[in-house]
Design an enzyme around this catalytic site. Structure first.
Site, PDB file in Angstrom:
ATOM      1  N   HIS A   1       0.949  -1.227  -0.029  1.00 45.04           N
ATOM      2  CA  HIS A   1      -0.635  -0.131  -0.121  1.00 45.04           C
ATOM      3  C   HIS A   1       0.832   1.361   0.157  1.00 45.04           C
ATOM      4  CE1 HIS A   1      -2.454   3.009   1.800  1.00 45.04           C
ATOM      5  NE2 HIS A   1      -3.882   1.993   1.303  1.00 45.04           N
TER       6      HIS A   1
ATOM      7  N   ASP B   1       2.674  -4.724   8.353  1.00 51.03           N
ATOM      8  CA  ASP B   1       1.325  -4.620   7.785  1.00 51.03           C
ATOM      9  C   ASP B   1       0.919  -5.228   8.006  1.00 51.03           C
ATOM     10  OD1 ASP B   1      -0.519  -3.350   6.980  1.00 51.03           O
ATOM     11  OD2 ASP B   1       0.647  -2.077   5.151  1.00 51.03           O
TER      12      ASP B   1
ATOM     13  N   GLN C   1      -4.412  -5.392   6.809  1.00 52.79           N
ATOM     14  CA  GLN C   1      -5.754  -6.156   6.059  1.00 52.79           C
ATOM     15  C   GLN C   1      -5.889  -7.687   6.273  1.00 52.79           C
ATOM     16  OE1 GLN C   1      -7.951  -5.454   4.131  1.00 52.79           O
ATOM     17  NE2 GLN C   1      -7.298  -2.836   3.864  1.00 52.79           N
TER      18      GLN C   1
ATOM     19  N   LYS D   1     -10.243  -1.294  10.152  1.00 49.98           N
ATOM     20  CA  LYS D   1     -10.677  -1.937   9.406  1.00 49.98           C
ATOM     21  C   LYS D   1     -10.939  -3.949  10.118  1.00 49.98           C
ATOM     22  CE  LYS D   1      -7.529  -0.514   5.822  1.00 49.98           C
ATOM     23  NZ  LYS D   1      -8.295   0.268   5.095  1.00 49.98           N
TER      24      LYS D   1
ATOM     25  N   CYS E   1      -4.655   3.037  -3.768  1.00 45.27           N
ATOM     26  CA  CYS E   1      -3.455   3.066  -2.600  1.00 45.27           C
ATOM     27  C   CYS E   1      -2.590   2.621  -3.175  1.00 45.27           C
ATOM     28  CB  CYS E   1      -3.707   3.834  -1.600  1.00 45.27           C
ATOM     29  SG  CYS E   1      -4.634   4.851  -0.949  1.00 45.27           S
TER      30      CYS E   1
END
Lengths: 151, 420
Positions: free
Chosen positions: B137, B214, B217, B240, B378
Site C-alpha cells: 500500500h 503491515d 488487511q 478495519k 492506493c
C-alpha cells in the site's frame, strides 16, 4: 436500469464511448496537453490544430471510463470551426451543465448535442470524468506542459 | 443459547456461525441504498461497526468522558482504566508478550511513520538499504521513500509474479550487508495475497534485518500471533477490524522500542520537563504525546472483544468459503479478469471487465445498493505491474453472505448489458 442511470448512460454517450470519434494522435497539431485523474485512472491527451484563432481540427487519445471517453469524443466534434472565444463559451456552458442545478441559462442552450451530459449532475463523483477532457482541451489551447487533473 | 442450538452449531463445524445473527449486530447492514438493500463489499477500505462498538464509544462520552493519566478525580480514573484495559485487549489480540509493547496510534499509516521516523532515522544511513515489496500500500512505500531520500539510502523492491505472489528466491537475493530494514505487507489490499511473512521474517533475521509487518488487511481476517511470527513491529488500523476510525496500534519488541527516540513531543510522553532538560516517560507512553483518541481506544477494545468472541479462525473460515464461492461465480462472467490469484489469499476479489472501465462498474453497482471500491486502491505500483489503470474490488467481511456475492454477480451482468 434506474432512471438516473439511464440519464447518465444515454445511447449517444454509450455509442461515443464504444466508438470514440477523432480518436488517435493528430500529427499536424500545434496545441497539445495531457489530462490525468490518478484516483480513477482516466488519462487522455488532447491534440488541436488552431489556425488564425479558429479550431481547425481536434483529436484525443488515452484510456478512460465511458463518461470521460464520450465527453472527449463529443467535445472534439463540437469544437471544430469554433473561435477561441466560442470554445471558452462552450467550456463554461458544459461546466455549468454538469455541475449546476439550474443550468438552463443562455450558455448551456448553445450546447446542442452536448446537453446529453446533463445526467452527470446526479452523480457528483463522475463530474470530474466528464470535465477532464474539457480542462485538458483548455490547457492545450495554452500549450500547458503540466498534466491537468480534475480530482 | 438453547442446548439444541449448540448442537446445531457444532454440527456445522468450527468454521460456521450464524451469519444472519451476526448481521443483526451491525445496524447499518439493514439500511437501504438507492432503494435497494445495502450490499457492503468494501471491507478492505473500512468495516462496519457492531452495536457493541457504537455503544462503547457512546457510553464513554455519556458516562466516562474525562482526560486520562492526569486527574485524581473519579471520571479520569474510570476513563484511564477503560483506555488501558483496551490496550491489554490489543496485546492479547496480537499475542504480544508485554502490554507496554502496544502503542496507540491513529492507524497503520501513523504506526509505519512512527517506526520510519524513530527507528529508521536512527538506524538507516547513506548507502544503506531498505527492502519492501511490489505489492505494498502507498502507506508502506512513501514513508520509506522519504527516509531514503533524506538519508541517501536505497529502496529495494521484492518482485511479484503474475498470480500476485512475492518471488521469494528474488527476495533472498536482495539482502547484503547494507540491508537495514524490511517492511512487508501481511495481506495485500489490492490483490488479497497472504504473504508467507513468517518465512520472510526468518530470512530477514538471518541477515540481521528487523522486520515491520503491515497487518492492516490481515488483522481483520486472520489470527495474528506476533510471537509466533517473531516480527519486530506489527501495525494495524482499528477501523478495519470493526472498530472506530482514527485509532490503531503499533506492536514493537520492547528491546527495540526502549532505545528508540520519541516520535512526537508533548504532554503524556514526558516524566519531567524543565527548560534545561526533559526526561521521557516509560513505554508505551513515551510514544503517545498529547491527549489520545480515548473513545477510539475504548471502541477498539470493544471491537476486539467482538471479533474474539466470534473467533478469528471462524471468521477466516467463513470468509474463505465466500472467497472460494465468489471466485467461482466471478469466473463464470465473460470478459472478467481476476487481478490477484495467489494460492494463499484473503477475501479480496479485484477484477476488470473487458471494455468496461472500473469506474462505470462502480457507478452501476452503486445504484443496485452494492458498495465496491474502484480505482488504484492506493497501490499504483500494483496497477502498473498488472497493466491496468484501475480495478473494481469487492472485499469481504465477517458479515457477508453468498447471497451478497450473487447480488454482485447479478449486478455485473447488468453492467455488461448496459455496455453490450
Amino acid at each position: 436500469m434506474s432512471g438516473d442511470l439511464r440519464e447518465l448512460y444515454q445511447e449517444v454517450i454509450l455509442d461515443h464511448s464504444k466508438r470514440p470519434r477523432n480518436f488517435g494522435a493528430l500529427p499536424q497539431s500545434n496545441r497539445r496537453a495531457e489530462g490525468y485523474n490518478p484516483l480513477c485512472g482516466d488519462r487522455i491527451t488532447v491534440y488541436m490544430l488552431v489556425e488564425d484563432g479558429v479550431v481547425a481540427a481536434v483529436a484525443f487519445e488515452g484510456a478512460g471510463c465511458a463518461i470521460c471517453t464520450a465527453s472527449a469524443s463529443m467535445m472534439t466534434q463540437a469544437l471544430v470551426g469554433k473561435t477561441e472565444a466560442e470554445v471558452e463559451g462552450l467550456f463554461r456552458g458544459f461546466h455549468a451543465l454538469v455541475t449546476e442545478e439550474t443550468a438552463l441559462n443562455a450558455d448551456t442552450s448553445k450546447l446542442g448535442k452536448l446537453s446529453v451530459f446533463a445526467g452527470v449532475r446526479e452523480f457528483p463523483i463522475r463530474v470530474k470524468c466528464a470535465t477532464l477532457p474539457w480542462h485538458t482541451m483548455r490547457a492545450a489551447l495554452e500549450n500547458q506542459a503540466a498534466p491537468v487533473t480534475t480530482e | 443459547m438453547s442446548p439444541l442450538a449448540v448442537v446445531e452449531k457444532d454440527r456445522r463445524g468450527p468454521s460456521a456461525y450464524d451469519v444472519e445473527a451476526v448481521r443483526r449486530d451491525f445496524p447499518i447492514l439493514s439500511r437501504m441504498v438507492h432503494g435497494k438493500p445495502l450490499v457492503y463489499l468494501d471491507n478492505a477500505a473500512t468495516t462496519q461497526k457492531p452495536q457493541c462498538v457504537i455503544d462503547a464509544v457512546s457510553r464513554y462520552y455519556r458516562e466516562e468522558n474525562s482526560n486520562i493519566h492526569r486527574g485524581v478525580h473519579y471520571l479520569s480514573e474510570v476513563a484511564t482504566e477503560a483506555y488501558e484495559a483496551a490496550r491489554i485487549k490489543v496485546q492479547r489480540f496480537l499475542n504480544a508478550p508485554l502490554f507496554c509493547e502496544i502503542i496507540y496510534v491513529r492507524g497503520a499509516t501513523e504506526a509505519i511513520n512512527l517506526v520510519v521516523s524513530s527507528y529508521g532515522r536512527t538506524h538507516v544511513g547513506a548507502g544503506d538499504e531498505v527492502i519492501i515489496s511490489a505489492i505494498e500500500h502507498h502507506s508502506n512505500i512513501v514513508p520509506w521513500q522519504m527516509l531514503c531520500e533524506e538519508k541517501g539510502a536505497r529502496l529495494r523492491v521484492i518482485p511479484v509474479n503474475d498470480r500476485g505472489e512475492l518471488m521469494l528466491e528474488e527476495y533472498e537475493k536482495l539482502f547484503n550487508p547494507r540491508t537495514k530494514f524490511v517492511s512487508l505487507v501481511h495481506v495485500s489490499n489490492a490483490l488479497g495475497t497472504v504473504n508467507p511473512v513468517k518465512e520472510m521474517i526468518d530470512t530477514a533475521h538471518r541477515h540481521g534485518a528487523p522486520v515491520l509487518v503491515d497487518g492492516a488487511q490481515a488483522a481483520p481476517h486472520l489470527p495474528v500471533d506476533v510471537q509466533e511470527l517473531d516480527c519486530d513491529f506489527y501495525v494495524f488500523s482499528g477501523h478495519k477490524v470493526y472498530g472506530p476510525t482514527g485509532v490503531g496500534a503499533l506492536y514493537g519488541k520492547a528491546s527495540l522500542l526502549k532505545d528508540m527516540p520519541p516520535y512526537m513531543g508533548g504532554g503524556d510522553m514526558i516524566r519531567s520537563v524543565s527548560f534545561e532538560k526533559t526526561t521521557y516517560n516509560d513505554l508505551p507512553h513515551r510514544f503517545e504525546a498529547g491527549t489520545p483518541n480515548i473513545a477510539g481506544g475504548i471502541g477498539l477494545g470493544a471491537a476486539i472483544d467482538y471479533v474474539t468472541a466470534l473467533g478469528p479462525e471462524r471468521i477466516a473460515a467463513h470468509e474463505h468459503d465466500l472467497l472460494v464461492y465468489g471466485t467461482e461465480r466471478l469466473s463464470e462472467i465473460p470478459g472478467l479478469r481476476l487481478i490477484g490469484t495467489a494460492r494463499e489469499k484473503a477475501g479480496v476479489l479485484s477484477f476488470t471487465l473487458e471494455g468496461i472501465h472500473p469506474h462505470d462498474i462502480g457507478t452501476i453497482l452503486d445504484r443496485e445498493g452494492i458498495a465496491v471500491r474502484t480505482g488504484h486502491h492506493c497501490a499504483m505500483p500494483v496497477m502498473e505491474r498488472f497493466g491496468v489503470p484501475a480495478t473494481a474490488r469487492a472485499s469481504l467481511g465477517l458479515y457477508n453472505t453468498r447471497q451478497e456475492i450473487d447480488a454482485l454477480v447479478a449486478g455485473l451482468h447488468r453492467v455488461i448489458r448496459v455496455f453490450s
